[in-house]
Design a protein around this motif. Structure first.
Motif, short mmCIF file in Angstrom:
data_model
loop_
_atom_site.label_atom_id
_atom_site.label_comp_id
_atom_site.label_asym_id
_atom_site.label_seq_id
_atom_site.Cartn_x
_atom_site.Cartn_y
_atom_site.Cartn_z
N LEU A 4 -58.14 27.13 68.22
CA LEU A 4 -58.12 25.80 68.82
C LEU A 4 -59.51 25.44 69.31
CD1 LEU A 4 -56.26 23.46 69.70
CD2 LEU A 4 -55.96 24.65 71.87
N PRO A 5 -60.07 24.30 68.89
CA PRO A 5 -61.40 23.92 69.36
C PRO A 5 -61.35 23.53 70.83
CG PRO A 5 -60.40 22.15 68.07
CD PRO A 5 -59.49 23.33 67.94
N ARG A 260 -49.63 23.00 79.34
CA ARG A 260 -49.64 24.35 78.75
C ARG A 260 -48.85 24.38 77.45
NH1 ARG A 260 -48.53 25.71 84.32
NH2 ARG A 260 -50.45 26.42 85.35
N SER A 261 -47.71 23.70 77.42
CA SER A 261 -46.92 23.63 76.20
C SER A 261 -47.69 22.92 75.08
CB SER A 261 -45.59 22.90 76.46
OG SER A 261 -44.85 22.75 75.27
N ALA A 262 -48.39 21.85 75.44
CA ALA A 262 -49.17 21.11 74.44
C ALA A 262 -50.28 21.99 73.86
CB ALA A 262 -49.77 19.85 75.08
N ALA A 267 -52.41 25.10 69.39
CA ALA A 267 -52.93 26.38 68.88
C ALA A 267 -52.10 26.85 67.69
CB ALA A 267 -52.92 27.42 69.99
N THR A 268 -50.79 26.71 67.79
CA THR A 268 -49.93 27.10 66.67
C THR A 268 -50.19 26.22 65.45
OG1 THR A 268 -48.20 27.87 68.18
CG2 THR A 268 -47.52 27.33 65.93
N ALA A 269 -50.35 24.92 65.70
CA ALA A 269 -50.61 23.99 64.60
C ALA A 269 -51.92 24.33 63.91
CB ALA A 269 -50.64 22.56 65.12
N CYS A 270 -52.94 24.68 64.68
CA CYS A 270 -54.23 25.05 64.10
C CYS A 270 -54.10 26.32 63.26
CB CYS A 270 -55.26 25.26 65.20
SG CYS A 270 -55.86 23.74 65.94
N SER A 271 -53.36 27.29 63.78
CA SER A 271 -53.18 28.53 63.06
C SER A 271 -52.45 28.30 61.74
CB SER A 271 -52.37 29.52 63.92
OG SER A 271 -52.13 30.72 63.23
#
Length: 314
Positions: A4-5, A260-262, A267-271
């Protein structure tokens, strides 16, 4: 894009609390950057029509934090009506001075009230462009970038066609804020369209959405954030990514939990986007017309969206 950037967090996310507490909360959540809200009636952490003295007092509060300011998101009024706009312009001048005071690189404006159907839309867009031209002059004097948030689903510039029309008549030095929730609420795909506007985009706002609804908690809309961020990186975008969680009907017990959820969702979306391929550049005219090209061509004779002066991307 496996990680995540770095993100900025808008104080609009914490509009329910005073500015010092909002900034402390943002820093406590691990952010190093913040956008400041100056939206009349919604988030007046920075008073949108504040006096010089009022804004100087707010600047002291901002400088007392460790956060770097990435922008001031403001609604001091617009130029779309037939009234005298001297007070609006002077408020924008003061906000630009405030930006310089807190080292904010840009002032982001909402660019227009909701559409007045008694006045042709093209005339209202021209008033926005004409009204902002002298403001751009003051922005240059202060060293602050002047930016318009377009599209803005709840305002005059609420479609990509109108966004294209407005950008075509704005002074070239005025940049664009790309809020993915407003693009999606207008019925468009923010990832598909971003490459067509990337040269003028200087800041990106992140919030989930559905067509017709700009205020969805992250993960409860249908925006593919992994694709959005991958496309932005592929297009050479290096400006701020601003988390702006102005949501309704949040299922979370607190805003901190929602943030925190966002972050986890992003992070999951980036991965998950690591193995995806960003969309190819627009094809030659002989190829079939895509949805993105159809949107860009909606305004007859509109020139291509111009690159930012010097081609730089902050």
């Amino acid at each position: 894009m496996p990680t995540l950037p770095p993100l900025s967090c808008s104080t609009i996310t914490f509009r329910d609390r005073a500015l010092p507490r909002a900034l402390d909360t943002i820093a406590g959540l691990g952010f190093h950057q913040a956008d400041l809200g100056a939206l009349a009636g919604l988030c007046e952490h920075v008073p949108p029509r504040g006096t010089a003295a009022e804004l100087a007092a707010v600047a002291d509060q901002v400088r007392a934090t460790s956060l770097t300011v990435t922008g001031v998101n403001a609604d001091p009024g617009s130029f779309t009506t037939r009234a005298d706009h001297t007070a609006v312009r002077e408020a924008m001048y003061r906000l630009l001075d405030f930006c310089a005071d807190v080292a904010s690189p840009r002032l982001v404006l909402t660019c227009g009230e909701p559409e007045d159907r008694t006045i042709p839309a093209g005339e209202q867009l021209r008033r926005v462009a004409d009204g902002l031209e002298p403001v751009l002059g003051h922005a240059r004097e202060t060293g602050v970038e002047l930016t318009v948030e377009a599209p803005h689903y709840l305002r005059l510039v609420n479609t990509m066609a109108r966004t294209t029309e407005l950008l075509a008549i704005l002074a070239p030095g005025i940049t664009q804020a790309w809020d993915v929730s407003h693009v999606r609420a207008s019925g468009e795909d923010p990832a598909e369209l971003f490459p067509h506007f990337a040269g003028r985009v200087s800041t990106v706002h992140l919030r989930d959405a559905l067509p017709g609804d700009i205020r969805r908690p992250m993960g409860l809309g249908d925006i593919d954030f992994g694709r959005v961020l991958a496309v932005a990186e592929s297009a050479g975008y290096r400006g701020p990514l601003v988390l702006e969680l102005e949501t309704h009907d949040s299922p979370f017990a607190s805003k901190e939990e929602e943030v925190r959820s966002a972050l986890s969702h992003l992070a999951t979306a980036c991965s998950e986007s690591t193995d995806r391929t960003a969309p190819a550049a627009p094809t030659a005219p002989s190829a079939p017309t895509t949805r993105a090209e159809s949107v860009i061509r909606t305004v007859p004779g509109a020139p291509a969206v111009s690159a930012r002066p010097g081609g730089e991307v902050r």
